[in-house]
Motif scaffolding. Structure first.
Motif: not given
Length: 337
Positions: A105-129
């Protein structure tokens, strides 16, 4: 005199990197150090904020301001930090679980609001930790510790969420393509507004080889396409294949066959306001059409933090407030004795 040029070493902390040997996160960290040196924003003007997960350890390895926050809340905290400190460059580091499950929910609303953030989304398709549960990007049928008979869900596609939230910057890279990773991270930092960079990474312990279909050295050139603004959409080992229009859809063709020439191949326009073609490019998966890497969309739009700053200044000038106390006492008041 303040230092004006930097090297990757300026952004590295003295902490030992505690990711598993072979983890794709190492490559992303290396690329981020180099991208930061390239854009030249001083470490003390940079903040790196993360949630929870393997990728979210990254702030410890940065010689910048950093905040290792709570699960799924990196975007909310990064938003508050940026609005309060608009002069700072803010990076948000999240994994596919942290960013798209509890933090979705936070992700989509940060994008919708167009806040000046650089979001780096690491996608390994698993919960690793947490040791190998399926995540929101795991494929249907994926067998994991939390889905021993296969998942019965369709995954999120990060690009689809970004476009659904009216995002203005989306790029993708794979951990083994360091030059592309540095390119998209630097572009994300220079973009004014929310930038989302999906980094396809390998979890060597719990999901080893999940991206092999597109990262394998022998077939990578045939299954990926590096998009560059203003250049023809060509791919293949010999750059003899390209993307063309097929009605409302895209089609991959081989030049010289069926009458197709270089003139038929589309030119990438990352800056067009319409996201129609950008969505099609971002949704390609490496099977019928090559997976798109590089900067897919990069469009200017008003940012949330700039609009808030302007609103505050407008109200302050109109109402004559110099402080919060002035604002509180401006209305009807009374004294209790």
């Amino acid at each position: 005199m303040e230092q004006t040029t930097f090297t990757p070493a300026n952004y590295k902390s003295d902490q030992s990197v505690r990711w598993c040997p072979g983890c794709g996160d190492h490559a992303v960290l290396n690329s981020l150090h180099k991208a930061m040196a390239k854009i030249g924003i001083a470490p003390h003007m940079t903040a790196v904020i993360s949630g929870i997960g393997c990728s979210s350890r990254l702030p410890y390895y940065m010689n910048t301001y950093g905040f290792h926050t709570i699960h799924g809340r990196a975007a909310a905290i990064a938003t508050g930090f940026k609005v309060a400190n608009p002069q700072m460059t803010v990076w948000q580091i999240s994994g596919d679980g942290d960013g798209l499950a509890i933090g979705g929910n936070h992700f989509i609303h940060a994008v919708r609001r167009n806040i000046d953030l650089n979001i780096v989304l690491f996608n390994n398709k698993i919960y690793g930790l947490t040791k190998g549960q399926y995540s929101p990007t795991s494929d249907r049928g994926f067998v994991s510790k939390s889905s021993p008979y296969g998942t019965t869900e369709d995954p999120f596609i990060p690009a689809e969420l970004v476009f659904g939230a009216r995002g203005n910057f989306f790029a993708r890279a794979i951990d083994v393509e360091l030059n592309v990773s540095q390119e998209v991270l630097a572009a994300a930092a220079l973009h004014k507004g929310t930038s989302v960079v999906e980094m396809l990474t390998n979890c060597v312990i719990f999901n080893n080889g999940i991206h092999n279909f597109i990262t394998d050295r022998e077939t990578r050139a045939e299954r990926t396409i590096h998009l560059v603004h203003g250049e023809k959409m060509l791919f293949g080992k010999d750059k003899n294949k390209g993307l063309v229009r097929d009605g409302f859809l895209l089609k991959a063709v081989e030049l010289g066959k069926d009458g197709y020439t270089i003139e038929d191949v589309l030119v990438h326009d990352a800056h067009t306001p319409s996201n129609f073609l950008h969505q099609q490019l971002a949704m390609m998966d490496g099977h019928e059409l090559p997976l798109a890497i590089g900067i897919i969309r990069d469009v200017e739009a008003p940012t949330y933090n700039d609009e808030i700053d302007q609103q505050v200044e407008t109200v302050r000038a109109k109402k004559g407030f110099d402080s919060l106390r002035d604002m509180i006492l401006a209305g009807e008041t009374w004294e209790v004795k």
